[in-house]
Design an enzyme around this catalytic site. Sequence first.
Site, PDB file in Angstrom:
ATOM      1  N   GLU A 103       0.848  -1.247   0.069  1.00 11.34           N
ATOM      2  CA  GLU A 103      -0.058  -0.089   0.234  1.00 11.34           C
ATOM      3  C   GLU A 103       0.925   1.222   0.023  1.00 11.34           C
ATOM      4  OE1 GLU A 103      -2.876  -0.467   3.202  1.00 11.34           O
ATOM      5  OE2 GLU A 103      -4.135  -1.578   1.913  1.00 11.34           O
ATOM      6  N   GLU A 148      -6.265  -7.583  -1.316  1.00 13.52           N
ATOM      7  CA  GLU A 148      -6.994  -7.455  -0.192  1.00 13.52           C
ATOM      8  C   GLU A 148      -8.523  -7.127  -0.513  1.00 13.52           C
ATOM      9  OE1 GLU A 148      -5.404  -5.126   3.024  1.00 13.52           O
ATOM     10  OE2 GLU A 148      -3.324  -5.853   2.415  1.00 13.52           O
TER      11      GLU A 148
END
Length: 754
Positions: free
Chosen positions: A370, A451
Site C-alpha cells: 500500500e 485485499e
Amino acid sequence: MRKITKLNTDWYFTEGFEPDWTQAARQGARVTLPHNAVDLEMSYFDERAFQRVFTYQREIDWQPDWAGKVVQLRFDAAMADAVVWVNGVEVTRHRDGYTPFTVPLENPIGSGTIRVTVRIDGSENPEIPPFGGRIDYLTYAGIYRDVWLEVLPARHIQSLKIETPDVLASQKRVVVKLETSQPGAVDLVLRDPEGVEIARRETVVSDNIEFSDLSKIMLWSPETPALYTLETTLPDSGDRLVQRFGFREARFTPDGFFLNGERVVLRGLNRHQSFPYSGYAQGQRSQERDAEILRFDLGCNIVRTSHYPQSPYFLDRCDEIGLMAFEEIPGWQHIGGPGWQDESVENVGRMIRRDWNHPSIIIWGVRINESPDADDFYARTNALAHDLDPTRPTGGVRCIPDSHLLEDVYTMNDFVLGEFERPGTNRPRMGLRDQQEVTGLPNRVPYLVTEYNGHMYPTKAGDPEHRQHEHVLRHLEVLNAAHDPDAGIAGCIGWCMFDYNTHKDFGAGDRICHHGVMSIFREPKFAAYAYASQMPPEDKIVMEPVTVWARGERNIGGVLPLIVLSNCDEVELSYADVVKRVGPDRERFPHLPHPPIIIDHRHFTEAELGQWGESWHGGKVTGFVNGKPVTERIFPADALFTALEASPDVTRAEAAPDDEIRVMIRARDQAGNKLHFLNEPVFLSVEGPARLIGSQCPVLAGGATGCWLRLSGEQGTVRLTARLRDQSVQSEIEIVAPGIASHGPITQPRSGGE
C-alpha cells in the site's frame, strides 16, 4: 558430509544489554526457542513492552572432529535488529526480522567453549523496514524461529536453485543452478514423489546442469501437489543436499491466471504469522496447521504472506498440500530514505534466495504494501527479482488507482465494497471495480486482487446475527465478482484469515484487528464458510446456516433472510409442520462455483414461520446432493448449555520442547450447535509434560475459545481440563518418543543435510 543440528534448547535470556556481558558467563533464565521476549495479554496491553533491548546467550562445546570444517550457526529469524558476538568479538549484524542469517564459529583458545551472545533490539528503528511509519501489525521481539548448528566440509554446497522450464512439453527438463565453495565433481540424482530414481548425472559444477527427456512427470497443483527431490552430492567431501521441488507452470495473463495451462481462479486469504500471547514464537506444528486450515478447512488455493516472508515450515506445508503462495517483502505503506530502501532491496534478495525452490510460491511481492509510487526504488526491486528468479512474475501491492505498473502483475487492494454506500451517493454497491478503472491503462493487464473487506467491515466472533449476515454477504460479493470469467481477474485474496493483535492506532481499541473470517484462535466465524462452501462436495460437504436460530436476535425479528453457505445442490428447511426445499441463488451470485442458498419470504410467508408473540419452534436444515440427503443441522427452540468440548488438533505427538498443540474449547447446545452468546470464562488446568500458553481462564466468544500447549520435551500424557459452570471435560494427548508420531507427511530437513 554436512551435519545439521537444531540448537533451540539451553539458551539464556535476560532483559537489557551490557557490553561486558559478551565477556562474562551466561546471563538470565534458561529458555527454549522459539522465544518471545515479552508475552502480552490478549488485549488492552502496551505494545511498547517489547520495543527495547534483550540479550540471549548460549555456550557451545567445540568438538575435535570440527577441525578443518566450516562451523556456523544459522538463525532462521530474529526480531528485529540482531548483533552477535562470539567469545566477546562482534561477528555479525542482521537488520531484518524475517530472513535467516549465519554466524561463523571458530576454534576457541583454552576452554574449548564458544560463548555466543545475541543482542536483540525490538525497537521500531526507522532505518529498518518495515518501520518508520505506522504499521497495522506487531513485530514481536525475540529469537522467534529455530537456530541450527551447521558443520560443513571445506568443500560444500553453498546455493542450489532448481528450475523446471517447458513443463507443458511432452518431455520435461530440469535445470540446476549450483554454487559450491570450491570447484570439482558433483553427482546428482532425481527421484519421483515415491522416492524412485528417475535420472542421474555425474559431472562437474557449472552454472547450469540439465536433465532432459524426462517422461511420465506429474505436475504440481492444488489437486496433485507432487514433490520431486534432487539429491546433490560432492563425492570428494561427502557433502550432500536433498532439495524438494515441483514441476509446474504459473502464468498471469490479462485473461486470468493459468496453472499448467488451465485457467484457475485464485481464491484465498491473507495470513499474519502471529499468535495470541506468544506473538511470533511458535514452532513447526503451529505453522503447518495454519496452512492446513487454509487449504482443507477453508478450501483456499492461495495465501498471501502479509506483509513479510514467513516461516519455512509454513511454506514447506504449502508445498505438500497444494496451497499456492504470494510472498512479499516486509513493509506497510511507509517508504524510508536511501539507507532504508537499500535494506529493502536486500530483503528482496534474501527472500528469493531462501524460497526459490518452493513450487507453492507463484509470485514475488516486491513493493511495500500500500505504498505510493516510487519508480526508482521499485525499478531496483523488480530488476533484482527478475535477475535472481526469471521463472516467477513480480507483483506490487497497492491501494491507489492509476499507480505506475513496474511489476509483471498489477496487484491491488480493492476496498470499493462499502466505499460507495454512504447516503447521498449515486453509485451502486459493487464487489470489485473494473480493472481498467483501477489501472487507468488502455488495455487489460495481468491483475490480482490482494485485499478486500477487512477494516471496511470488522466483525467480532460474538457479534450479532445481522452483522454476521452482512459480513458473509460482503465476502460472497467479492468472491462472485472475482469468479466472473469476463472480468480479466486472476482471483482474490481476502483480508484476512484470522483476527490479529495490532498497535493502538488500529483495531477496536483493544489491540486487536477483528478483520478475520476466523477468530484469533483460528475458529471459523460464519464468513469462513463463504470460502469453505466453494469446495467440491466430493472433497467435503459444507452446510452452515448463518443464524443462531432465535426469533428476537435480529432487527424486527425472525431468521429470514436465512443464508445457508453450502456446496449442496439444495437444502430443505423444516419449521413446525412446514417444509420447503430451496436451491442456490444463482441470480444474485451467478459466477460462484457454489452460490449461497438464501431462504426468504419468496419461500416462507410470515405466517409459516410464526408471528411475533407466538411460540417459537425448532428448525431443521437438510442438505441434498444428487437428490439424496447428505448432511443435517438441527436447531432447538430452547437452546441450553449441554456440553463442553475440548478438541486438540492431535491426540498423539512427539516429545519436542520447541513445539505446540492447539486445543479448541467449545460450548454446545443439545443439538451440537455452538452457543454463540455464552460469553463466560472457561477455567483451564494442565497436567503432564506441557504448559499452557496464555490465560488460565479465557472467555468464550462466538461460543468458542482456545489455547496452545507448549510441550516440555518429555514423554507422558498431557491432560487439559476445561471447566464451565457445572461442566468439566478432559482432553488427553499422548506424548511419545521422537520418530514414533509425526505432525503429518514427513518432510525433508530444511537444512538439506544428513
